[in-house]
Design an enzyme around this catalytic site. Structure first.
Site, PDB file in Angstrom:
ATOM      1  N   CYS A 208       3.713 -10.681  23.957  1.00  0.00           N
ATOM      2  CA  CYS A 208       3.521  -9.541  24.843  1.00  0.00           C
ATOM      3  C   CYS A 208       2.213  -8.819  24.504  1.00  0.00           C
ATOM      4  O   CYS A 208       1.632  -9.021  23.429  1.00  0.00           O
ATOM      5  CB  CYS A 208       4.690  -8.581  24.764  1.00  0.00           C
ATOM      6  SG  CYS A 208       4.722  -7.581  23.287  1.00  0.00           S
TER       7      CYS A 208
ATOM      8  N   CYS B  91       2.150  -6.814  21.232  1.00  0.00           N
ATOM      9  CA  CYS B  91       2.103  -7.647  20.030  1.00  0.00           C
ATOM     10  C   CYS B  91       0.703  -8.225  19.852  1.00  0.00           C
ATOM     11  O   CYS B  91       0.223  -8.401  18.725  1.00  0.00           O
ATOM     12  CB  CYS B  91       3.148  -8.760  20.108  1.00  0.00           C
ATOM     13  SG  CYS B  91       4.805  -8.180  19.716  1.00  0.00           S
TER      14      CYS B  91
ATOM     15  N   CYS C  46       8.272 -10.021  19.428  1.00  0.00           N
ATOM     16  CA  CYS C  46       9.102  -8.816  19.297  1.00  0.00           C
ATOM     17  C   CYS C  46      10.401  -8.917  20.090  1.00  0.00           C
ATOM     18  O   CYS C  46      11.236  -8.014  20.028  1.00  0.00           O
ATOM     19  CB  CYS C  46       8.315  -7.571  19.685  1.00  0.00           C
ATOM     20  SG  CYS C  46       7.992  -7.423  21.441  1.00  0.00           S
TER      21      CYS C  46
ATOM     22  N   ASP D  86      43.355  19.906 -16.756  1.00  0.00           N
ATOM     23  CA  ASP D  86      44.589  19.243 -16.352  1.00  0.00           C
ATOM     24  C   ASP D  86      45.312  20.084 -15.314  1.00  0.00           C
ATOM     25  O   ASP D  86      45.049  21.269 -15.159  1.00  0.00           O
ATOM     26  CB  ASP D  86      45.503  19.045 -17.556  1.00  0.00           C
ATOM     27  CG  ASP D  86      44.957  18.002 -18.517  1.00  0.00           C
ATOM     28  OD1 ASP D  86      44.020  17.292 -18.113  1.00  0.00           O
ATOM     29  OD2 ASP D  86      45.449  17.929 -19.643  1.00  0.00           O
TER      30      ASP D  86
END
Lengths: 558, 225
Positions: free
Chosen positions: A21, A24, A107, A339
């Site tokens: 693309c 890219c 991509c 405790d």
């Protein structure tokens, strides 16, 4: 105008042919001009196409030179998922080229179809629906691991192209998919939500993508770099992004080319959005608590899946905090613990609560004080003071002091042999008594067996009757008081039985102070002083009708 | 029981431990052991008050945790929360041997399956602890049963009530002591073969053994006879 140079032209051509693309391609040309990525995708594609088609002699970027036939692909750039995939069909090759592969081979569509205003709107809607309070955000993107494999494949293609033209370029110069994605999306999301999208923020919005069609892309790496893929308990797949990146660093170019197509195979489906998640960093709230009950455990007490005793200090404190901060969970910690049958009096025991993924994180001093009041009104079994919001780092101070500091106790002692007042006076003269404690039997199932040296700094005894006296002790933190008194089968030496030369037992125990000077004391607001001191006053003077809350620390027996 | 009256509150053992018993170990009359099991599953092995060592003014000559030439319980070491390295014991693993001044030797057994955490080295230097405070400072050993076995390890043991029952029956049969011994040994031998066919003897007619076939499923069942 794209900042592309003559040397980029062969790379652009090769990548266009491979089905990459436009964004890219910019990445592989190392274009770091952010605005270039933000351009309209169709325009960008046309521009790149014309750049590629331009003869090498002419200067790039002249859109007037663009031929007519290049226009249609630009308009049809939205892919048609149903078509394509038939790469070998020679008769349909012409049409196939135009329709099949509009999804980027690298991509997988992330930079094509998940970068626009519509998608930013979708993110904003999801975030708004969660009703967080935030003033900025950081966007994080999680991509399928195979994207790294595809990126590598495309990179090898670019490298081959460059080698022919004797150019050189490092893989690190290539712009990362994530980086380009954020350049585009940050401003769009920021506009939608009306807060800045920053590199760092307390509030994180993460966007995750998946692409099941190409999940198999990574599998060949396991055979070549088996060492990189170790199964982990909490991982669904061994092919994590980090593992894949590591494997790609190790694999040789030849080996990669042999096992994975270069350029990558064209996908038929688009990436899918996996999730949009919001996460606010935890908020830490600290304070000190008193426990006035001998039937209230510090944390929920569960044996064999069955609950013993209702409620706990932890629950009483955290319930109002969880609802105020609208948090999803919490972690409670404290400077030691007592405790179930031990009370904590005096200034109380320091504690801190980590509130996970709070939807609301900003509170004024007054609001925090108000929260403290809410906790205190909810139960008479506990009381909280010095409640404040603190940093994660500051919580460390609480644990640091645990072993070195001193603690003061008050214990009610029973003796087998009848005693006179002067039989216990010698205890007052004992200073800094060193004792050796083997891990008490009552905790031995979950702690290592060891002998611990502890110091009992001072003791002070008050006679009660012929079989009982009160013993106040100031000891090194970590001393087991109950075991010091009854001896724990002779496993604590010397113990009170040894000192008294008779069997002794502990009937009641109170913690009088925990000497850790964190968190800082919060002065009571002037307006609150009169009111809030009242409950404490009550705790001290309530008649024995209320068994839990009594005047003398050891009053309930008398 | 008397103790509780004096203090008006239960003792440490009563507060946190359950008492279990194993009587006549290895068929030896009255060699009774007591297992104190803490609510956290840890077991403390002690002599029961009816053990011959604690009777008729006996004195101790020697105590040895060296149970064979190769194995000493004193060398037991555990490390970490999970107590790695501790010797693993089965019900009839010997813990120590005690010799009385009159030359009698007694072996003390584990009684429960589990990992040995520690033995009481104090009784080596102060043997009288064993005689004076057999259920506290004179304990023999501490054993950590497996988590998943924490309930089942006491199945073959007697409760305090069952133990008291055995003790009172024993007193009632004083006159028949010899026969009783004989019967006990018979049954115990059968038991040690695991779930085995066994013989009962009519106590009132010891000379004419009336043999009954049956199956011994638990030790408890046997002791009710």
């Amino acid at each position: 105008m794209l900042p592309l140079k003559e040397k980029d032209r062969p790379i652009v051509r090769a990548l266009l042919d491979a089905g990459c693309c436009a964004r890219c391609i910019l990445r592989f040309c190392c274009v770091s001009l952010q605005s270039a990525y933000r351009q309209n995708y169709e325009d960008l594609t046309c521009e790149l196409q014309s750049f590629a088609d331009t003869r090498e002699t002419s200067i790039s970027g002249d859109s007037a030179e663009k031929e007519q036939q290049d226009v249609p692909p630009c308009k049809k750039i939205r892919l048609d998922i149903e078509k394509g995939g038939d790469e070998d069909g020679k008769d349909v090759k012409e049409s196939a080229e135009k329709t099949e592969s509009n999804i980027c081979v690298v991509c997988l569509g992330v930079l094509q179809h998940f970068c626009d205003k519509d998608f930013a709107k979708k993110i904003a809607e999801t975030v708004m629906a969660e009703k967080y309070e935030f003033h900025s955000l950081v966007l994080s993107v999680s991509l399928p691991a195979q994207l790294s494999v595809r990126e590598h494949s495309a990179w090898l293609l670019v490298k081959k192209e460059m080698r022919e033209k004797t150019m050189c370029l490092g893989k690190d110069d290539v712009i990362q998919v994530k980086e380009a994605y954020k350049w585009i999306l940050h401003s769009l999301v920021s506009q939608e939500l009306g807060v800045p999208a920053l590199a760092k923020s307390l509030f994180e919005v993460s966007v995750g993508f998946k692409h099941p069609e190409t999940d198999g892309d990574c599998h060949f790496l396991a055979a070549t770099c088996s060492g990189c893929f170790k199964p982990a308990k909490n991982k669904q797949s061994v092919f994590t992004r980090m593992a894949v990146v590591k494997a790609l660093e190790k694999i040789t170019e030849e080996s990669f080319r042999r096992k994975f197509s270069c350029p990558p195979k064209r996908p038929t489906t688009l990436c899918a959005l996996q999730e949009i998640q919001c996460l606010h960093v935890p908020v830490f709230v600290a304070g000190r608590y008193n426990k006035f009950s001998r039937t209230l455990p510090q944390t929920p007490w569960v044996i064999d899946g069955e609950r013993r005793m209702e409620s706990s200090v932890e629950e009483l404190i955290t319930a109002p905090l969880l609802s105020a901060f609208q948090a999803e969970g919490f972690n409670f910690s404290s400077s030691g613990r007592e405790d179930v049958d031990v009370r904590t009096l005096g200034n109380g025991r320091p504690f801190a609560v980590e509130l996970l993924n709070p939807h609301k994180a900003q509170f004024s001093t007054e609001e925090v004080h108000q929260l403290q009041e809410t906790i205190n009104k909810s139960s008479s079994k506990i009381r909280v003071r010095d409640l404040q919001i603190v940093t994660r780092e500051a919580v460390g101070h609480m644990k640091e002091g645990e072993e070195e500091k001193t603690k003061s106790y008050c214990a009610l002692i029973w003796t087998q042999r009848p005693i006179e007042e002067n039989d216990i006076e010698f205890l007052n003269d004992i200073k800094d008594l060193n004792i050796a404690q083997k891990t008490p039997l009552r905790v031995l199932h979950r702690r290592p067996l060891a002998v611990r040296q502890r110091v009992i700094h001072t003791m002070s005894a008050q006679y009660r009757d012929s079989h009982h006296f009160c013993l106040q002790l100031r000891t090194q933190a970590g001393t087991y008081i109950k075991e010091f008194v009854h001896g724990d089968f002779g496993r604590t030496r010397p113990n009170l039985c040894d000192l008294m030369k008779t069997e002794t037992d502990i009937l009641e125990l109170d913690v009088e102070s925990v000497d850790v000077d964190w968190p800082p004391v919060i002065p009571e607001p002037e307006s609150q002083k009169g009111r809030s001191s009242l409950p404490e006053h009550q705790h001290k003077d309530t008649p024995p009708s209320q068994e839990d809350i009594q005047c003398h620390p050891l009053g309930s027996l008398f | 029981m008397e103790d509780t009256e004096i203090r008006g509150a239960p003792s440490v053992i009563d507060r946190y431990f359950t008492k279990w018993y194993k009587t006549d170990l290895k068929g030896k009359p009255c060699e009774d052991h007591c297992v104190l099991q803490h609510s956290n599953r840890i077991c403390v092995i002690t002599l029961a008050e009816t053990h011959p060592l604690l009777q008729k003014g006996k004195a101790i000559k020697s105590i040895s945790y060296q149970i064979s030439s190769a194995c000493s319980r004193l060398e037991n070491k555990v490390s970490g929360k999970s107590k790695r390295g501790g010797q693993f014991l089965t019900e009839l693993a010997p813990l120590c041997r005690i010799t009385s001044t009159d030359g009698e030797e007694f072996t003390i057994f584990s009684c429960v399956r589990g990992r040995l955490l520690e033995v009481n080295a104090d009784i080596l230097t102060r043997p009288n602890l064993l005689l004076e405070k057999p259920s506290t400072e004179g304990y023999i050993a501490i054993i950590l049963p497996k988590f998943e076995e924490s309930k089942s390890i006491t199945e073959g043991l007697l409760t305090r009530t069952e133990y008291e029952d055995v003790v009172s029956k024993r007193a009632a049969m004083k006159g028949l002591r010899n026969h009783y011994w004989y019967i006990t040994m018979q049954c115990t031998d059968a038991w040690e073969g695991g779930r085995a066919k066994w013989h009962t003897c009519n106590i009132l007619e010891p000379k004419k053994k009336k043999v009954q076939k049956g199956e011994l499923s638990t030790r408890r069942q046997f002791l009710y006879l």
